[in-house]
Design a protein around this motif. Structure first.
Motif, PDB file in Angstrom:
ATOM      1  N   GLN A   2      39.775  62.573  54.523  1.00  0.00           N
ATOM      2  CA  GLN A   2      41.113  62.110  54.916  1.00  0.00           C
ATOM      3  C   GLN A   2      41.749  61.291  53.794  1.00  0.00           C
ATOM      4  O   GLN A   2      42.932  61.479  53.461  1.00  0.00           O
ATOM      5  CB  GLN A   2      41.041  61.279  56.208  1.00  0.00           C
ATOM      6  CG  GLN A   2      40.447  61.985  57.411  1.00  0.00           C
ATOM      7  CD  GLN A   2      41.299  63.127  57.938  1.00  0.00           C
ATOM      8  OE1 GLN A   2      42.444  63.303  57.550  1.00  0.00           O
ATOM      9  NE2 GLN A   2      40.732  63.922  58.828  1.00  0.00           N
ATOM     10  N   GLU A   3      40.964  60.399  53.187  1.00  0.00           N
ATOM     11  CA  GLU A   3      41.492  59.596  52.089  1.00  0.00           C
ATOM     12  C   GLU A   3      41.808  60.470  50.878  1.00  0.00           C
ATOM     13  O   GLU A   3      42.824  60.272  50.194  1.00  0.00           O
ATOM     14  CB  GLU A   3      40.492  58.497  51.710  1.00  0.00           C
ATOM     15  CG  GLU A   3      40.460  57.342  52.694  1.00  0.00           C
ATOM     16  CD  GLU A   3      41.832  56.685  52.853  1.00  0.00           C
ATOM     17  OE1 GLU A   3      42.519  56.458  51.835  1.00  0.00           O
ATOM     18  OE2 GLU A   3      42.219  56.418  54.010  1.00  0.00           O
ATOM     19  N   ALA A   4      40.950  61.437  50.603  1.00  0.00           N
ATOM     20  CA  ALA A   4      41.199  62.340  49.482  1.00  0.00           C
ATOM     21  C   ALA A   4      42.455  63.167  49.730  1.00  0.00           C
ATOM     22  O   ALA A   4      43.234  63.442  48.791  1.00  0.00           O
ATOM     23  CB  ALA A   4      39.990  63.250  49.268  1.00  0.00           C
ATOM     24  N   PHE A   5      42.676  63.579  50.966  1.00  0.00           N
ATOM     25  CA  PHE A   5      43.881  64.346  51.311  1.00  0.00           C
ATOM     26  C   PHE A   5      45.127  63.489  51.105  1.00  0.00           C
ATOM     27  O   PHE A   5      46.130  63.952  50.529  1.00  0.00           O
ATOM     28  CB  PHE A   5      43.764  64.820  52.755  1.00  0.00           C
ATOM     29  CG  PHE A   5      44.931  65.639  53.250  1.00  0.00           C
ATOM     30  CD1 PHE A   5      45.499  66.636  52.457  1.00  0.00           C
ATOM     31  CD2 PHE A   5      45.458  65.430  54.527  1.00  0.00           C
ATOM     32  CE1 PHE A   5      46.568  67.412  52.920  1.00  0.00           C
ATOM     33  CE2 PHE A   5      46.511  66.190  54.994  1.00  0.00           C
ATOM     34  CZ  PHE A   5      47.072  67.180  54.198  1.00  0.00           C
ATOM     35  N   ARG A   6      45.081  62.246  51.531  1.00  0.00           N
ATOM     36  CA  ARG A   6      46.251  61.371  51.339  1.00  0.00           C
ATOM     37  C   ARG A   6      46.528  61.153  49.858  1.00  0.00           C
ATOM     38  O   ARG A   6      47.683  61.141  49.421  1.00  0.00           O
ATOM     39  CB  ARG A   6      46.022  60.033  52.051  1.00  0.00           C
ATOM     40  CG  ARG A   6      45.948  60.172  53.567  1.00  0.00           C
ATOM     41  CD  ARG A   6      45.681  58.840  54.263  1.00  0.00           C
ATOM     42  NE  ARG A   6      45.338  59.064  55.668  1.00  0.00           N
ATOM     43  CZ  ARG A   6      44.168  58.789  56.216  1.00  0.00           C
ATOM     44  NH1 ARG A   6      43.219  58.192  55.487  1.00  0.00           N
ATOM     45  NH2 ARG A   6      43.938  59.051  57.484  1.00  0.00           N
ATOM     46  N   ALA A   7      45.466  60.990  49.072  1.00  0.00           N
ATOM     47  CA  ALA A   7      45.658  60.816  47.626  1.00  0.00           C
ATOM     48  C   ALA A   7      46.263  62.084  47.016  1.00  0.00           C
ATOM     49  O   ALA A   7      47.129  62.007  46.129  1.00  0.00           O
ATOM     50  CB  ALA A   7      44.322  60.492  46.958  1.00  0.00           C
ATOM     51  N   TRP A   8      45.815  63.239  47.483  1.00  0.00           N
ATOM     52  CA  TRP A   8      46.358  64.516  47.015  1.00  0.00           C
ATOM     53  C   TRP A   8      47.852  64.607  47.336  1.00  0.00           C
ATOM     54  O   TRP A   8      48.660  65.038  46.502  1.00  0.00           O
ATOM     55  CB  TRP A   8      45.582  65.636  47.700  1.00  0.00           C
ATOM     56  CG  TRP A   8      45.895  67.044  47.274  1.00  0.00           C
ATOM     57  CD1 TRP A   8      45.276  67.770  46.307  1.00  0.00           C
ATOM     58  CD2 TRP A   8      46.868  67.918  47.859  1.00  0.00           C
ATOM     59  NE1 TRP A   8      45.811  69.045  46.238  1.00  0.00           N
ATOM     60  CE2 TRP A   8      46.791  69.160  47.182  1.00  0.00           C
ATOM     61  CE3 TRP A   8      47.813  67.776  48.890  1.00  0.00           C
ATOM     62  CZ2 TRP A   8      47.610  70.248  47.497  1.00  0.00           C
ATOM     63  CZ3 TRP A   8      48.635  68.855  49.199  1.00  0.00           C
ATOM     64  CH2 TRP A   8      48.526  70.064  48.506  1.00  0.00           C
ATOM     65  N   LEU A   9      48.227  64.193  48.548  1.00  0.00           N
ATOM     66  CA  LEU A   9      49.629  64.224  48.958  1.00  0.00           C
ATOM     67  C   LEU A   9      50.475  63.237  48.145  1.00  0.00           C
ATOM     68  O   LEU A   9      51.617  63.548  47.771  1.00  0.00           O
ATOM     69  CB  LEU A   9      49.746  63.894  50.445  1.00  0.00           C
ATOM     70  CG  LEU A   9      49.161  64.936  51.410  1.00  0.00           C
ATOM     71  CD1 LEU A   9      49.125  64.379  52.830  1.00  0.00           C
ATOM     72  CD2 LEU A   9      49.963  66.230  51.359  1.00  0.00           C
ATOM     73  N   LYS A  10      49.916  62.065  47.855  1.00  0.00           N
ATOM     74  CA  LYS A  10      50.663  61.094  47.050  1.00  0.00           C
ATOM     75  C   LYS A  10      50.948  61.644  45.659  1.00  0.00           C
ATOM     76  O   LYS A  10      52.038  61.449  45.109  1.00  0.00           O
ATOM     77  CB  LYS A  10      49.883  59.785  46.944  1.00  0.00           C
ATOM     78  CG  LYS A  10      49.838  58.974  48.226  1.00  0.00           C
ATOM     79  CD  LYS A  10      48.973  57.719  48.051  1.00  0.00           C
ATOM     80  CE  LYS A  10      48.856  56.947  49.357  1.00  0.00           C
ATOM     81  NZ  LYS A  10      47.970  55.758  49.215  1.00  0.00           N
ATOM     82  N   ARG A  11      49.971  62.331  45.083  1.00  0.00           N
ATOM     83  CA  ARG A  11      50.182  62.922  43.755  1.00  0.00           C
ATOM     84  C   ARG A  11      51.259  64.013  43.802  1.00  0.00           C
ATOM     85  O   ARG A  11      52.042  64.164  42.867  1.00  0.00           O
ATOM     86  CB  ARG A  11      48.877  63.509  43.216  1.00  0.00           C
ATOM     87  CG  ARG A  11      47.840  62.476  42.837  1.00  0.00           C
ATOM     88  CD  ARG A  11      46.694  63.087  42.036  1.00  0.00           C
ATOM     89  NE  ARG A  11      45.957  64.098  42.777  1.00  0.00           N
ATOM     90  CZ  ARG A  11      44.915  63.824  43.570  1.00  0.00           C
ATOM     91  NH1 ARG A  11      44.501  62.560  43.716  1.00  0.00           N
ATOM     92  NH2 ARG A  11      44.278  64.795  44.215  1.00  0.00           N
ATOM     93  N   LYS A  12      51.299  64.729  44.906  1.00  0.00           N
ATOM     94  CA  LYS A  12      52.245  65.839  45.004  1.00  0.00           C
ATOM     95  C   LYS A  12      53.660  65.360  45.316  1.00  0.00           C
ATOM     96  O   LYS A  12      54.627  65.812  44.692  1.00  0.00           O
ATOM     97  CB  LYS A  12      51.782  66.832  46.091  1.00  0.00           C
ATOM     98  CG  LYS A  12      52.732  68.001  46.285  1.00  0.00           C
ATOM     99  CD  LYS A  12      52.207  69.027  47.275  1.00  0.00           C
ATOM    100  CE  LYS A  12      53.191  70.192  47.399  1.00  0.00           C
ATOM    101  NZ  LYS A  12      52.699  71.246  48.314  1.00  0.00           N
TER     102      LYS A  12
END
Length: 688
Positions: A168-178
């Protein structure tokens, strides 16, 4: 003509082999001693070794036992059998799950899995990544320069997803980068619908059946994230291998059109593309439905790197996990093995060498049955393939010069299947792409199978069925392709959404509207069994004549520069265009507004391919349910002629100078293919 460098520089010809699991038989010395002798009889020259061997290599944390693997590698190398050495991450040992529960996946219901199964591990877990790095580094330091090891087989059939807190944290970080900002994310996902706007990054969770699943942009980005996280894990696996010996090629085995991962994202990570082929042969009177789809997936895997691929797994007889695990009929194993070569494989490999004595795949097909000797029909079939591969060795590395391409796009499928309408009982994207591919396959047209972001240079014909999602730059590339003389085939339900799954405003097919020369006002979904007749227009540019049937989806389109080829003959849209052509620059765009029957696709694609000047493998009509494919080497073309029926087929050659690549029979103007027969002919290459 395209001749590629060998995949493995020290291997002459094709690989013939498969999965070998000696760690299952360490208590059976007589079995291990028989294996190499039998492999040589079967004409094997390669094995994939150690795929699920982690506990045999590291029975407890930090304690490594390589003696059995040392002995196995030496025995195989001495016999001249090459080794694709596997990393064992596909199934972790029980001690790892027990000591570090964070490595176990969490399902979409929020529950953490127990130990068991395969790929039941979290790709994000730092612990799992570190344990994989350690075992991979140990393997590389010990074997990466061994003369018998020709490459790495990384893991096995990557797949699945994890919903744990780390992911979940990795997904949020991925979304922030995008997206950079929540405002950008909320707009891309259209979250004001149902008041689902996010006001803090911590509120975002992966799609879950007891949580959020109605935001299509979220669903789409989660699938992209899962692919990216898997690719990153694969890259992490490869790093210690390449640090020790950067020249050793690396591959992993894909699973056809597996919906969970976008395999195009592995480009730039893998040196070689491999896949595991398990069609359901003998579900019809002929093998054609399975043969067509299998050929398409072969072409897809070849197209990812545009060079020969490896058939990493197939069964020499049966599976044990299909609804009906049916034996291949005599001749079929040779036929479908050579079909893989025809479409660009430089190997024929199997799961598995020897049938397991216990557990869930003990009845899965294998070269050596439980009887333990070579006197079986399956063993002789495998032996026959090995003998043919030895004779066909000169064509290893030969390429395929395709002038046509069919678009099959993972992200497009993800979005289309999540669209909620117009047919929630099935939009049948993959089946539709396969049907268009089949019409060209029956003509013997070599094809690439690409995603929508690939360059179109070098093609004369591009077919892009149901291109629901049109990402940035795609329409512009397609226009340039057509203006320069290319032929483009589009269909209904195209140009509907952008890369965020937001609907294109201004009328469909969105950014393709001007190029297609039509406006799609609405689409009518039909019930199963409903049919709408479609009548060709007199004097249409393709010369089509007759009545066809539409089913499932009928788009109501208005002409905006295009001219009609056929019109609907019933319902409220009777008389409106069902198929059109639009001349743009030096090329043409065809738009098929309904899901039309096989008869239409055959007639339509035959005329479109001829008009586009697409070269066929054989410039002659093929008998029904046969196929032709050509691979091109240095000044030579190798033509594969294949009969997918239980009856002999006679075909007339096209006048070129042919000779058999194997066998003694001379080639005159006609050739008879026996039931389930295949012939490989050689002819001088034509200039292009």
């Amino acid at each position: 003509m395209t001749q590629h460098a060998p995949i493995f520089p020290n291997v002459r010809g094709f690989l013939h082999g498969g999965d070998y699991n000696p760690d299952q038989w360490l208590a059976y010395r007589d079995v291990l001693e028989q294996d190499v002798k039998l492999m040589r009889e079967a004409k094997w020259n390669a094995v994939s070794l150690g795929i699920f061997s982690w506990v045999s290599l590291e029975p407890e944390e930090g304690v490594f036992t390589f003696d059995w693997l040392d002995e196995t590698i030496e025995r195989l190398t001495k016999a001249g059998i090459h080794i694709l050495l596997a990393t064992p991450s596909g199934a972790r040992p029980a001690w790892l799950s027990a000591k570090y529960p964070e490595v176990l996946r969490v399902g979409p219901d929020g529950r953490r899995n127990r130990h068991g199964g395969r790929h039941n591990h979290c790709y994000t877990s730092p612990v799992y990544r570190e344990k994989v790095r350690i075992i991979n580094r140990k393997l590389a330091e010990r074997y990466a320069h061994h003369p018998g090891v020709i490459g790495w087989h990384v893991s096995n059939e990557y797949g699945g997803e994890c919903h744990c807190p780390l992911c979940q944290e990795a997904f949020r970080a991925w979304l922030k980068r995008k997206y950079k900002t929540l405002d950008a994310l909320n707009h891309a996902w259209w979250t004001p619908f149902w008041s689902h706007t996010y006001t803090d990054w911590s509120q975002i969770e992966s799609p879950m059946p007891h949580g959020e699943m109605s935001i299509h942009g979220l669903n789409l980005d989660w699938k992209r994230f899962v692919t990216d996280q898997t690719v990153d894990f694969c890259r992490h696996e490869i790093e210690p291998l390449k640090e020790v010996n950067p020249s050793l090629p690396v591959t992993t085995n894909f699973m056809g059109t597996y919906p969970g991962l976008n395999y195009w994202r592995f480009r730039g990570v893998l040196d070689v593309i491999s896949w595991d082929s398990y069609p359901r042969w003998h579900t019809h009177e002929t093998l054609v439905p399975e043969a067509v789809h299998t050929a398409m997936v072969h072409d897809l895997n070849r197209s990812i790197l545009r060079k020969p691929f490896l058939l990493m797994e197939s069964t020499p007889s049966v599976t044990n996990w299909q609804a009906v695990s049916k034996q291949k009929r005599p001749g079929v194993h040779v036929l479908v093995s050579l079909q893989a070569l025809a479409h660009g494989a430089d190997s024929v490999q199997y799961f598995q060498w020897r049938k397991s004595r216990g557990s869930c795949e003990k009845f899965h097909g294998a070269v050596v049955d439980h009887v333990g000797h070579a006197n079986t029909r399956v063993f002789r079939d495998v032996q026959a393939v090995g003998e043919m591969l030895e004779q066909l060795a000169p064509l290893a590395g030969a390429g395929i010069d395709a002038e046509a391409a069919v678009v099959f796009d993972w992200e497009n499928r993800w979005a289309l299947e999540d669209a909620k309408g117009p047919r929630n009982i099935g939009m049948h994207y993959e089946e539709t792409v396969t049907a268009h591919y089949a019409a060209l396959w029956r003509l013997g047209v070599p094809m690439d199978v690409i995603d929508e972001e690939q360059p179109l240079d070098g093609y004369k014909l591009v077919v892009a069925p149901m291109l629901y999602m049109v990402r940035p730059g795609v329409a512009e590339r397609m226009r340039a392709f057509v203006e320069q003389g290319g032929t483009l085939v589009l269909t209904y339900w195209s140009g509907i959404v952008d890369e965020n799954d937001l609907v294109h405003l201004g009328g469909f097919p969105g950014p393709l509207r001007e190029l297609a020369g039509v406006w799609a006002e609405e689409i009518d979904a039909l019930y199963d069994g409903e049919r709408v007749p479609v009548q060709t227009v007199d004097g249409n540019p393709l010369g089509l004549a007759g009545t066809y049937e539409a089913r499932e989806l009928c788009e109501v389109v208005h002409l905006e520069g295009a001219e009609p080829l056929a019109v609907y003959a019933a319902d409220y849209y009777a008389g409106m265009p069902a198929a059109t052509v639009h001349r743009v620059g030096q090329g043409r765009v065809y738009y098929v507004a309904a899901r039309l029957d096989e008869a239409f696709l055959r007639d339509f694609m035959a005329r479109v391919a001829a008009e586009a000047g697409v070269r066929r493998a054989l410039a002659a009509d093929l008998p029904e349910d046969t196929s032709a494919m050509v691979r091109s080497g240095d000044g030579v073309e190798y033509v594969f002629l294949m009969n997918f029926t239980p009856s002999p087929k006679e075909l007339r050659l096209d006048g070129a100078s042919y000779r058999h690549l194997y066998g003694e029979a001379p080639v005159d103007g006609t050739l008879v293919l026996p039931a389930y027969g295949v012939s490989v002919l050689q002819r001088p290459a034509k200039g292009r």
